[in-house]
Design a protein around this motif. Structure first.
Motif, short mmCIF file in Angstrom:
data_model
loop_
_atom_site.label_atom_id
_atom_site.label_comp_id
_atom_site.label_asym_id
_atom_site.label_seq_id
_atom_site.Cartn_x
_atom_site.Cartn_y
_atom_site.Cartn_z
N SER A 26 33.93 -12.64 27.69
CA SER A 26 34.39 -14.21 28.52
C SER A 26 33.96 -13.15 29.64
O SER A 26 33.69 -11.69 30.12
CB SER A 26 35.98 -14.19 28.33
N ALA A 27 34.90 -13.49 30.91
CA ALA A 27 34.89 -13.11 31.87
C ALA A 27 35.18 -11.10 31.89
O ALA A 27 34.61 -10.55 33.36
CB ALA A 27 35.54 -14.03 33.41
N ARG A 80 24.48 -10.34 30.11
CA ARG A 80 25.82 -9.98 30.84
C ARG A 80 24.84 -10.64 32.35
O ARG A 80 25.43 -12.05 32.57
CB ARG A 80 26.48 -8.87 31.50
N GLU A 81 23.76 -10.91 32.46
CA GLU A 81 23.08 -11.05 34.24
C GLU A 81 22.48 -11.79 33.51
O GLU A 81 23.08 -13.07 34.27
CB GLU A 81 22.27 -9.68 34.75
N GLU A 117 25.37 -15.06 33.61
CA GLU A 117 26.08 -14.74 34.82
C GLU A 117 25.20 -16.05 35.63
O GLU A 117 25.85 -16.53 36.26
CB GLU A 117 26.42 -14.04 35.23
N SER A 118 23.96 -16.50 35.36
CA SER A 118 23.19 -16.74 36.30
C SER A 118 22.28 -17.94 35.48
O SER A 118 22.59 -19.43 35.80
CB SER A 118 21.74 -15.90 36.05
N ARG A 121 27.58 -20.42 31.93
CA ARG A 121 28.20 -18.83 32.50
C ARG A 121 30.30 -19.29 32.03
O ARG A 121 30.99 -18.35 32.59
CB ARG A 121 27.80 -18.80 33.88
#
Length: 187
Positions: A4-5, A38-39, A42-43, A47
């Motif tokens: 998660s974040a 992750r990139e 997140e995009s 997300r």
């Protein structure tokens, strides 16, 4: 790995009592893959959810299974250093043996496809279809969707097929197609 974040928690790779760690040759490779995933995450439109990394095809490259809620909605792998979508749709679920199930419901019936992940390709194995208006089961191994390739089967034959691809998550909803498909098998 469930991400998660801010939190990373190990998750089982296969339906065994032990937690299986992802085996990759070098720490640099893990870091690069994690960074790519992750990139991408997140995009993505998902997300706000979570993702799990699991090597579904045992090729040394873990796939990312994105969950915006309780269901898997997208499976991504890495090809030539870039994220590549393997499957993206609602109704994806993990089955024993690293098989992916995908169910869908329409006005005339319900379908579930079972896939084996091979690199960046989701190779169809078999589908099972239930037609509401006929109260009848069908199966096919042809992904064309043509009714000419569908074979009528009994409920017992349906149970034999789906029992080969049991969902990892045993908390099948009390209603809906997955409950209807598996209720005789997991209860």
């Amino acid at each position: 790995i469930l991400c998660s974040a801010t939190k990373i928690v190990p998750a089982p790779r296969k339906p065994t009592p032990e937690t299986t760690q992802i085996s990759i040759a070098t720490t640099e490779q893990i870091s690069l893959e994690e960074q790519i995933y992750r990139e991408y995450f997140e995009s993505s439109a998902y997300r706000g959810g979570t993702y799990t990394l699991s090597d579904l095809d045992d090729n040394g490259v873990p796939e990312m299974l994105i969950r915006p809620n309780e269901e898997v909605h997208e499976i991504v792998t890495i090809v030539d250093g870039e994220p590549a979508v393997v499957l993206s749709d609602y109704g994806l679920f993990l089955c024993e043996g690293n098989i992916i199930g995908q169910y869908g419901e329409g006005s005339g019936g319900c379908t579930v496809w079972y896939y084996e992940i091979k690199g960046a390709v989701a190779q169809p194995i078999v589908c099972v279809v239930w037609m509401f208006h006929e109260d009848a089961w069908y199966t096919s191994t042809d992904y064309s969707g043509s009714w000419d390739t569908m074979t009528p089967i009994t409920e017992e034959e349906k149970n034999q097929i789906v029992s080969q691809y049991l969902p990892l998550e045993k908390n099948i909803p009390e209603t809906g197609y997955l409950h209807f498909l598996y209720h005789d098998i997991v209860n």
